[in-house]
Design a protein around this motif. Structure first.
Motif, PDB file in Angstrom:
ATOM      1  N   ILE A 185      39.842  64.100   9.817  1.00  0.00           N
ATOM      2  CA  ILE A 185      39.610  65.325   9.031  1.00  0.00           C
ATOM      3  C   ILE A 185      38.186  65.283   8.459  1.00  0.00           C
ATOM      4  O   ILE A 185      37.776  64.259   7.897  1.00  0.00           O
ATOM      5  CB  ILE A 185      40.582  65.384   7.826  1.00  0.00           C
ATOM      6  CG1 ILE A 185      42.020  65.090   8.250  1.00  0.00           C
ATOM      7  CG2 ILE A 185      40.471  66.699   7.064  1.00  0.00           C
ATOM      8  CD1 ILE A 185      42.677  66.129   9.039  1.00  0.00           C
ATOM      9  N   ALA A 194      46.802  60.768  11.872  1.00  0.00           N
ATOM     10  CA  ALA A 194      45.794  60.080  12.683  1.00  0.00           C
ATOM     11  C   ALA A 194      44.560  60.956  12.885  1.00  0.00           C
ATOM     12  O   ALA A 194      43.626  60.552  13.570  1.00  0.00           O
ATOM     13  CB  ALA A 194      46.402  59.720  14.029  1.00  0.00           C
ATOM     14  N   LEU A 234      46.259  63.281   3.390  1.00  0.00           N
ATOM     15  CA  LEU A 234      47.102  62.080   3.292  1.00  0.00           C
ATOM     16  C   LEU A 234      47.463  61.798   1.830  1.00  0.00           C
ATOM     17  O   LEU A 234      48.629  61.545   1.503  1.00  0.00           O
ATOM     18  CB  LEU A 234      46.346  60.888   3.914  1.00  0.00           C
ATOM     19  CG  LEU A 234      47.057  59.555   3.977  1.00  0.00           C
ATOM     20  CD1 LEU A 234      48.349  59.638   4.794  1.00  0.00           C
ATOM     21  CD2 LEU A 234      46.148  58.479   4.586  1.00  0.00           C
ATOM     22  N   PRO A 285      40.493  69.143   0.959  1.00  0.00           N
ATOM     23  CA  PRO A 285      41.611  68.391   0.367  1.00  0.00           C
ATOM     24  C   PRO A 285      41.863  67.118   1.158  1.00  0.00           C
ATOM     25  O   PRO A 285      41.706  67.109   2.377  1.00  0.00           O
ATOM     26  CB  PRO A 285      42.803  69.343   0.489  1.00  0.00           C
ATOM     27  CG  PRO A 285      42.393  70.414   1.413  1.00  0.00           C
ATOM     28  CD  PRO A 285      40.902  70.446   1.479  1.00  0.00           C
ATOM     29  N   ALA A 341      42.605  54.297   8.874  1.00  0.00           N
ATOM     30  CA  ALA A 341      41.369  54.085   8.115  1.00  0.00           C
ATOM     31  C   ALA A 341      40.296  53.579   9.056  1.00  0.00           C
ATOM     32  O   ALA A 341      40.569  52.809   9.979  1.00  0.00           O
ATOM     33  CB  ALA A 341      41.605  53.084   6.996  1.00  0.00           C
ATOM     34  N   LYS A 371      42.964  51.821   0.071  1.00  0.00           N
ATOM     35  CA  LYS A 371      43.309  53.172   0.531  1.00  0.00           C
ATOM     36  C   LYS A 371      44.831  53.362   0.566  1.00  0.00           C
ATOM     37  O   LYS A 371      45.344  54.401   0.173  1.00  0.00           O
ATOM     38  CB  LYS A 371      42.710  53.375   1.923  1.00  0.00           C
ATOM     39  CG  LYS A 371      42.235  54.769   2.196  1.00  0.00           C
ATOM     40  CD  LYS A 371      41.382  54.842   3.446  1.00  0.00           C
ATOM     41  CE  LYS A 371      39.895  54.876   3.118  1.00  0.00           C
ATOM     42  NZ  LYS A 371      39.052  54.994   4.307  1.00  0.00           N
ATOM     43  N   GLY A 423      48.846  56.314   7.471  1.00  0.00           N
ATOM     44  CA  GLY A 423      47.513  56.881   7.642  1.00  0.00           C
ATOM     45  C   GLY A 423      46.655  55.933   8.446  1.00  0.00           C
ATOM     46  O   GLY A 423      47.050  54.796   8.724  1.00  0.00           O
ATOM     47  N   GLU A 445      36.827  51.718   8.682  1.00  0.00           N
ATOM     48  CA  GLU A 445      36.014  51.028   7.670  1.00  0.00           C
ATOM     49  C   GLU A 445      34.925  50.225   8.364  1.00  0.00           C
ATOM     50  O   GLU A 445      35.168  49.628   9.418  1.00  0.00           O
ATOM     51  CB  GLU A 445      36.886  50.073   6.841  1.00  0.00           C
ATOM     52  CG  GLU A 445      38.054  50.723   6.127  1.00  0.00           C
ATOM     53  CD  GLU A 445      37.632  51.625   4.972  1.00  0.00           C
ATOM     54  OE1 GLU A 445      36.485  51.490   4.494  1.00  0.00           O
ATOM     55  OE2 GLU A 445      38.432  52.481   4.568  1.00  0.00           O
TER      56      GLU A 445
HETATM   57  N1  CTP Z   1      42.415  61.981   5.632  1.00  0.00           N
HETATM   58  C1  CTP Z   1      43.039  63.117   5.212  1.00  0.00           C
HETATM   59  N2  CTP Z   1      42.312  64.113   4.645  1.00  0.00           N
HETATM   60  C2  CTP Z   1      40.982  63.987   4.500  1.00  0.00           C
HETATM   61  C3  CTP Z   1      40.345  62.814   4.938  1.00  0.00           C
HETATM   62  C4  CTP Z   1      41.087  61.837   5.503  1.00  0.00           C
HETATM   63  O1  CTP Z   1      44.258  63.238   5.361  1.00  0.00           O
HETATM   64  N3  CTP Z   1      40.294  64.967   3.952  1.00  0.00           N
HETATM   65  C5  CTP Z   1      43.252  60.920   6.227  1.00  0.00           C
HETATM   66  C6  CTP Z   1      42.957  60.575   7.647  1.00  0.00           C
HETATM   67  O2  CTP Z   1      43.737  61.347   8.549  1.00  0.00           O
HETATM   68  C7  CTP Z   1      43.328  59.102   7.708  1.00  0.00           C
HETATM   69  C8  CTP Z   1      43.038  58.604   6.313  1.00  0.00           C
HETATM   70  O3  CTP Z   1      42.977  59.757   5.492  1.00  0.00           O
HETATM   71  O4  CTP Z   1      44.707  58.949   7.956  1.00  0.00           O
HETATM   72  C9  CTP Z   1      41.780  57.822   6.132  1.00  0.00           C
HETATM   73  O5  CTP Z   1      40.635  58.474   6.551  1.00  0.00           O
HETATM   74  P1  CTP Z   1      39.153  57.855   6.332  1.00  0.00           P
HETATM   75  O6  CTP Z   1      38.178  58.830   6.825  1.00  0.00           O
HETATM   76  O7  CTP Z   1      39.092  56.454   6.844  1.00  0.00           O
HETATM   77  O8  CTP Z   1      39.119  57.732   4.811  1.00  0.00           O
HETATM   78  P2  CTP Z   1      38.732  58.673   3.630  1.00  0.00           P
HETATM   79  O9  CTP Z   1      39.937  58.810   2.777  1.00  0.00           O
HETATM   80  O10 CTP Z   1      38.121  59.922   4.114  1.00  0.00           O
HETATM   81  O11 CTP Z   1      37.733  57.779   2.841  1.00  0.00           O
HETATM   82  P3  CTP Z   1      36.247  57.397   3.093  1.00  0.00           P
HETATM   83  O12 CTP Z   1      35.716  58.319   4.151  1.00  0.00           O
HETATM   84  O13 CTP Z   1      35.655  57.573   1.774  1.00  0.00           O
HETATM   85  O14 CTP Z   1      36.327  55.965   3.530  1.00  0.00           O
END
Ligand code: CTP
Length: 402
Positions: free
Chosen positions: A279, A276, A310, A307, A327, A340, A325, A329
């Motif tokens: 990051i 949750a 998730l 990195p 998201a 995702k 995880g 959006e």
């Molecule tokens: N997450 C992760 N590591 C990262 C970025 C995100 O583990 N470097 C995890 C978050 O904890 C969450 C999920 O991925 O559970 C989705 O995060 P989100 O920010 O919505 O998506 P991203 O994968 O970062 O994609 P984008 O920002 O391109 O929508």
């Protein structure tokens, strides 16, 4: 395990009744809401005033108070249904016998007979009474009804004799109940990894790139898993709220790389992982060793991708593990969240939308859509993050075969 639980303490006529005051204190300390019912004989040993002051609730001992001009009565059925659990301590030999036979001659027995919740009982009597075959028979009978026996302890008795029969110490009684509840809990024996909060990516020793995540949602999930009896590890970002359960193993992290290391280490032994945390997707390539001074010119920071934790765990996930995880959006939310889910090989995506009122960073409330692998979407309406955490966890528990 007792936090928020409604406990009805039944006190019967034994010298150990004075120890009921300590039981009430331990229950309240553990977060329970306590109501006390005395048998008429118990009033000779402990005063209702003491117990009502400690429990912060009126203490009851009869169906009907003749002095009450309004003619109100204490409804044993309502009291029995109110309780999440009943604890009868001390339980005299007389009360054990009534419980076993279904003799309903006082308010406590009426409540006991009406209750559907678990009933714990802690006997207190002299050693020969405790040894008597009728006591053994009654205890066995009560256990066969599903009532839970808290064994007496050995020591000096009111008669001056020394042996088994004295009521277990109040602290041990409350520990026994907590331990028993834990073993009954749905996630007992399971390990749950949760991450929560923001990460801070250093620019120099005093500045960082961060975000507004408070960690509230992830911390509520960790608490909910702990309340279900799981062994919980919480990897927690800087400045986040702290969990209100001492049993949770909190590992404080600052950066995404540190978070990644903790999650990679903990995931192999986890049954469920819920990511949750917010990051940071990028970090400064080369943080300055000393505070950056203004130069009068533009400052360009070179960022490199962090990195995706998730996705990394999704690659390593075994058949038996459950990975969830979050998201966030802003457009085509459900479609993007489902992508995702597939891309990161999760079992569940909890979709937040930052545009909804009262949801997201900093708020105490949230509204989400649960997107599972083989199911259609399920919307959980706007509610307190703690209640929402329980619903998300219920969904996870019903999705896995425990
Ligand atoms: N997450 C992760 N590591 C990262 C970025 C995100 O583990 N470097 C995890 C978050 O904890 C969450 C999920 O991925 O559970 C989705 O995060 P989100 O920010 O919505 O998506 P991203 O994968 O970062 O994609 P984008 O920002 O391109 O929508």
């Amino acid at each position: 395990m007792l936090s928020g639980k409604k406990v009805l303490l039944g006190v019967t006529g034994s010298i150990a009744a004075y120890k009921a005051t300590y039981i009430v204190r331990h229950l309240i300390k553990a977060g329970a809401e306590v109501k006390v019912i005395l048998t008429p004989a118990a009033r000779d040993f402990v005063t209702p005033l003491t117990l009502s002051t400690l429990s912060k609730n009126p203490v009851l001992w009869e169906y009907f108070d003749p002095k009450d001009e309004e003619g109100k009565w204490n409804n044993h059925v309502d009291l029995g249904l109110w309780a999440d659990l009943i604890l009868i301590a001390p339980a005299t030999s007389n009360t054990l016998s009534k419980m076993a036979a279904g003799t309903c001659d006082n308010l406590l027995m009426g409540v006991y007979m009406s209750a559907k919740c678990p009933v714990y009982f802690a006997p207190a009597m002299d050693l020969d009474m405790y040894r008597h075959p009728s006591t053994h028979g009654n205890i066995a009978k009560l256990q066969s009804y599903g009532n839970i026996f808290i064994p007496s302890e050995s020591g000096e008795l009111a008669s001056g004799l020394v042996g088994e029969g004295r009521m277990a110490e109040p602290e041990n009684i409350v520990d026994f109940v907590q331990d028993h509840l834990k073993k009954q809990a749905r996630l007992y024996g399971k390990k749950v990894l949760v991450n929560a909060g923001p990460t801070h990516e250093p620019i120099d020793p005093v500045r960082f790139i961060g975000n507004h995540s408070s960690g509230k949602m992830g911390v509520a999930l960790a608490e909910a898993a702990c309340d279900e009896g799981a062994e919980v590890t919480l990897a927690l970002g800087p400045g986040s709220v702290r969990p209100g359960r001492e049993e949770i193993n909190v590992i404080d992290i600052t950066t995404a790389l540190e978070m990644n290391e903790v999650c990679e280490n903990e995931f192999p032994s986890s049954d469920i992982a819920i990511l949750a945390a917010a990051i940071a997707d990028y970090r400064p390539l080369d943080p300055a060793g000393e505070k950056i001074k203004k130069s009068g010119n533009k400052l360009v920071l070179e960022l490199v991708e962090n990195p995706d934790i998730l996705a990394g765990l999704g690659q390593k996930k075994s058949e038996k593990q459950f990975l969830a995880g979050f998201a966030l959006e802003t457009n085509n939310a459900v479609e993007n969240a489902r992508k995702k889910l597939n891309k990161k090989n999760c079992d569940l995506i909890v979709l937040n939308s930052p545009s909804d009122k009262g949801t997201g960073f900093g708020y105490d409330t949230n509204e989400v859509i649960l997107i599972s692998r083989n199911e259609s979407e399920r919307k959980l309406s706007l509610k307190n993050k703690k209640e929402l955490a329980k619903e998300i966890l219920d969904h996870i528990i019903s999705s896995i075969s425990l």
